[in-house]
Write a protein that holds these residues in place. Structure first.
Motif, PDB file in Angstrom:
ATOM      1  N   UNK A  28       0.831  -1.201   0.000  1.00 38.74           N
ATOM      2  CA  UNK A  28       0.000   0.000   0.000  1.00 38.74           C
ATOM      3  C   UNK A  28       0.870   1.258   0.000  1.00 38.74           C
ATOM      4  N   UNK A  29       1.889   1.272   0.836  1.00 34.03           N
ATOM      5  CA  UNK A  29       2.780   2.429   0.884  1.00 34.03           C
ATOM      6  C   UNK A  29       3.439   2.660  -0.471  1.00 34.03           C
ATOM      7  N   UNK A  30       3.834   1.583  -1.131  1.00 36.65           N
ATOM      8  CA  UNK A  30       4.463   1.699  -2.445  1.00 36.65           C
ATOM      9  C   UNK A  30       3.524   2.302  -3.473  1.00 36.65           C
ATOM     10  N   UNK A  31       2.268   1.879  -3.455  1.00 39.71           N
ATOM     11  CA  UNK A  31       1.280   2.390  -4.404  1.00 39.71           C
ATOM     12  C   UNK A  31       1.022   3.878  -4.153  1.00 39.71           C
ATOM     13  N   UNK A  32       0.901   4.252  -2.875  1.00 41.28           N
ATOM     14  CA  UNK A  32       0.659   5.651  -2.533  1.00 41.28           C
ATOM     15  C   UNK A  32       1.862   6.524  -2.887  1.00 41.28           C
ATOM     16  N   UNK A  33       3.068   6.004  -2.631  1.00 36.43           N
ATOM     17  CA  UNK A  33       4.274   6.758  -2.959  1.00 36.43           C
ATOM     18  C   UNK A  33       4.426   6.918  -4.467  1.00 36.43           C
ATOM     19  N   UNK A  54      -5.095   2.408  -9.164  1.00 34.29           N
ATOM     20  CA  UNK A  54      -4.390   1.310  -8.493  1.00 34.29           C
ATOM     21  C   UNK A  54      -4.422   1.494  -6.977  1.00 34.29           C
ATOM     22  N   UNK A  55      -4.249   2.731  -6.540  1.00 35.73           N
ATOM     23  CA  UNK A  55      -4.241   3.013  -5.099  1.00 35.73           C
ATOM     24  C   UNK A  55      -5.614   2.756  -4.490  1.00 35.73           C
ATOM     25  N   UNK A  56      -6.663   3.172  -5.179  1.00 37.45           N
ATOM     26  CA  UNK A  56      -8.024   2.981  -4.672  1.00 37.45           C
ATOM     27  C   UNK A  56      -8.359   1.489  -4.608  1.00 37.45           C
ATOM     28  N   UNK A  57      -7.951   0.747  -5.635  1.00 38.37           N
ATOM     29  CA  UNK A  57      -8.193  -0.701  -5.617  1.00 38.37           C
ATOM     30  C   UNK A  57      -7.494  -1.354  -4.428  1.00 38.37           C
ATOM     31  N   UNK A  58      -6.255  -0.945  -4.181  1.00 38.43           N
ATOM     32  CA  UNK A  58      -5.495  -1.515  -3.069  1.00 38.43           C
ATOM     33  C   UNK A  58      -6.137  -1.149  -1.737  1.00 38.43           C
TER      34      UNK A  58
END
Length: 92
Positions: A28-33, A54-58
Motif C-alpha cells: 500500500x505504501x508503495x502504491x501511494x508513494x 491502483x491506489x483505490x483498488x489496493x
C-alpha cells in the motif's frame, strides 16, 4: 518461551500473520508513494489517474480484508480523490 503446544502454534501463526500484514501495508505504501512521485514529477494526468485507480483498488481490498480499518481506507481514498481533482500538470 511458550510452555504449551498450543501456545507454540499461536506463536507461529502470529509470526506468519505479522509478516503477511507487513507485506500488505508495504504494498500500500508503495502504491501511494508511486502516485505522489508522479505528481511531484509533474506527470501527465492520465498517468496520475492510473496510479490513483491502483491506489483505490489496493485501499478497497485492504479495507475489506481488514488489513487496515475500513474508515482509514475511506479517508485515504477521499484524500487521494481531492488531490487528483486539484491536479493540473504545469507546462515547463
Amino acid at each position: 518461551m511458550p510452555l504449551h503446544k498450543s501456545a507454540e502454534k499461536r506463536l507461529r501463526q502470529a509470526a506468519r500473520r505479522n509478516e503477511r500484514n507487513r507485506a500488505r501495508k508495504k504494498e500500500l505504501k508503495g502504491v501511494l508513494k508511486n502516485m505522489q512521485k508522479l505528481i511531484d514529477a509533474n506527470a501527465a494526468k492520465s498517468e496520475v489517474e492510473a496510479a490513483y485507480k491502483a491506489a483505490v483498488q489496493k485501499l478497497d481490498r485492504l479495507g475489506v480484508k481488514r488489513y487496515i480499518h475500513a474508515n482509514k481506507a475511506s479517508r485515504k481514498k477521499a484524500q487521494l480523490t481531492k488531490v487528483l481533482n486539484n491536479y493540473t500538470p504545469t507546462a515547463g
